[in-house]
Design an enzyme around this catalytic site. Structure first.
Site, short mmCIF file in Angstrom:
data_model
loop_
_atom_site.label_atom_id
_atom_site.label_comp_id
_atom_site.label_asym_id
_atom_site.label_seq_id
_atom_site.Cartn_x
_atom_site.Cartn_y
_atom_site.Cartn_z
N SER A 166 0.80 -1.23 0.00
CA SER A 166 0.00 0.00 0.00
C SER A 166 0.83 1.28 0.00
O SER A 166 0.34 2.32 -0.41
CB SER A 166 -0.94 0.00 1.21
OG SER A 166 -0.19 0.03 2.41
N HIS A 187 -5.71 -4.25 -1.75
CA HIS A 187 -5.49 -3.12 -2.68
C HIS A 187 -5.50 -3.58 -4.14
O HIS A 187 -4.86 -2.94 -4.98
CB HIS A 187 -4.16 -2.43 -2.37
CG HIS A 187 -4.24 -1.48 -1.21
ND1 HIS A 187 -4.88 -0.25 -1.29
CD2 HIS A 187 -3.79 -1.58 0.06
CE1 HIS A 187 -4.79 0.36 -0.12
NE2 HIS A 187 -4.16 -0.43 0.72
N LYS A 206 -12.65 -1.32 0.39
CA LYS A 206 -11.89 -0.48 -0.55
C LYS A 206 -12.66 -0.41 -1.88
O LYS A 206 -13.68 0.25 -1.95
CB LYS A 206 -10.45 -1.00 -0.65
CG LYS A 206 -9.69 -0.74 0.65
CD LYS A 206 -8.24 -1.13 0.64
CE LYS A 206 -7.54 -0.63 1.89
NZ LYS A 206 -7.02 -1.70 2.75
C1 LIG Z 1 -6.96 -2.12 4.21
C2 LIG Z 1 -6.26 -3.41 4.41
C3 LIG Z 1 -6.68 -4.33 5.38
C4 LIG Z 1 -7.77 -4.02 6.36
O1 LIG Z 1 -9.03 -4.15 5.78
P1 LIG Z 1 -10.32 -3.89 6.69
O2 LIG Z 1 -11.40 -4.64 6.01
O3 LIG Z 1 -10.51 -2.40 6.70
O4 LIG Z 1 -10.01 -4.41 8.04
C5 LIG Z 1 -6.02 -5.54 5.45
N1 LIG Z 1 -4.99 -5.84 4.64
C6 LIG Z 1 -4.55 -4.97 3.71
C7 LIG Z 1 -3.41 -5.34 2.83
C8 LIG Z 1 -5.16 -3.72 3.57
O5 LIG Z 1 -4.71 -2.86 2.66
#
Ligand SMILES: *Cc1c(COP(=O)(O)O)cnc(C)c1O
Length: 391
Positions: free
Chosen positions: A182, A210, A241
């Site tokens: 990220s 992502h 996301k």
């Molecule tokens: C955003 C993210 C998470 C967390 O996701 P949530 O559903 O908000 O808990 C986990 N792993 C990665 C790689 C992320 O980018």
């Protein structure tokens, strides 16, 4: 709480502040979108994970509204007691279909999904081999298991192979990686990872938070991008996301893994079901993602990212290479990165500066995130603001 504890907490807060690490929340007075309102200002938003622009899509919102009448507000239960509606099973089936896996199980978040996997599958006879830049939820999930822990350098296949050789005595070995990292927008080399896994008889887990929805031809993520869907045993991801952006996560992959998580995964057994309104909205989002509109959104997202990357490079900014809509603009020194972010915001462009310890010292950056919700004009506004910040 006694006075000395209160004083200690105050001292810790002061340290955070003095180190310039204080996080401020800028409340929005609008839905999430390509354009937002914050502190009374209209901003073009380049710092959300709303990659496909579905967070306030009319069909998603309509499905969520309808769901309140059809399915009620809350479940007041975990899944296995009375917290499973047929639409929870529908969403799991839709995810399995979309991702091309054998089975899927929902979690309250991807953080929880990653918190469930390691403890359920591994014990002290086993080893986990994790990329050093993996998400915090993977790191925490690994901590909950008794497996031996090994870390390899970010995307370094020679180092991964050394760790595989060093863990030859383990009963089970699990290689785990983010599909996309990220902070850099770099993609994990899944083709090489699955080849090593096969050679050393290890399992592979990918967190595609992502990537799910927009990486790969159909948006099925990094396994699709590399053509290794059948070689990834465990695929986790978030609904928070690209897939509507509300909340919820999943584990998808081999059927026995998914079934065992339903029986033993602690965040699944002991935390409430995903709310009905989120399930309904996420189903509507997934329908868009798998429709021709989804193809159009992925094309728009890719074009926007390419246009912005090209424009910023033309202005003389140093970007990390790639094609992902995470576009890191490198501004090595933290104060410069922070003041550039402030200058851009003043010009109506919302971005976030990332500085140590979130990224290494001397590797500060503005992380620009593009969305399919952005128009060509929005990209031009962003480029204009960066150009304006140069003078
Ligand atoms: C955003 C993210 C998470 C967390 O996701 P949530 O559903 O908000 O808990 C986990 N792993 C990665 C790689 C992320 O980018």
């Amino acid at each position: 709480m006694n006075d000395s504890t209160l004083d200690e907490l105050d001292a810790t807060l002061d340290e955070i502040c003095d180190a310039g690490l204080w996080k401020v929340e800028n409340p929005l007075d609008s839905p999430q979108g390509g354009h937002i309102v914050s502190h009374g200002e209209q901003l073009v938003n380049f710092c959300s994970n709303n990659y496909l622009g579905l967070a306030d899509h009319s069909a998603v919102v309509a499905a969520a509204k309808h769901s309140l009448d059809r399915w009620g507000f809350g479940m007041a239960s975990v899944r296995f007691i009375s917290g499973t509606q047929s639409q929870h099973l529908d969403l799991e089936a839709a995810l399995t279909d979309f991702l091309g896996t054998e089975a899927s199980v929902l979690f309250p978040s991807c953080f929880d999904a990653n918190g469930a996997v390691f403890e359920t599958l591994l014990d002290d006879r086993d080893a986990v081999i994790s990329d050093e830049l993996n998400h915090a939820s993977i790191i925490d999930g690994i901590r909950l298991s008794k497996a031996a822990r090994h870390r390899y350098h970010n995307r370094d296949m020679a180092d991964l192979e050394l760790k595989l050789q060093a863990t030859a005595g383990a009963r089970r070995r699990l290689i785990v990686t983010d599909g996309v990292f990220s902070m850099d927008g770099y993609v994990a080399p899944l083709d090489e990872i699955v080849a090593l896994a096969r050679r050393y008889d290890a399992m592979v887990m990918v967190d595609d938070s992502h990537a799910a929805g927009f990486v790969g031809r159909r948006g099925a993520g990094t396994p699709e991008l590399f053509g290794v869907t059948d070689d990834v045993d465990i695929l986790t991801g978030t609904l928070g996301k690209a897939l509507g952006g509300a909340s919820g996560g999943y584990v998808s992959g081999r059927s026995p893994v998914v079934e065992l998580l339903r029986q033993r995964g602690r965040p699944y057994l002991f935390s409430n079901s995903v709310p009905p309104v989120v399930v309904a909205g996420s189903l509507a989002a997934l329908e868009i993602v798998t429709s021709p509109d989804g193809d159009a959104r992925r094309a728009q997202l890719a074009a926007n990212a390419a246009r912005l990357r090209e424009g910023l490079t033309g202005l003389g900014f140093e970007l990390l290479p790639g094609a992902h809509p995470i576009i890191p603009v490198m501004i090595p020194e933290a104060p410069e990165a922070a003041s550039l972010a402030t200058a851009l915001r003043r010009q109506g462009v919302a971005v976030t500066a990332f500085v140590y310890p979130v990224v290494p010292l001397g590797r500060s950056r503005i992380r620009v995130q593009v969305s399919a919700a952005h128009t060509e004009e929005d990209i031009a506004i962003c480029l204009g603001a960066f150009a304006g910040a140069l003078v």
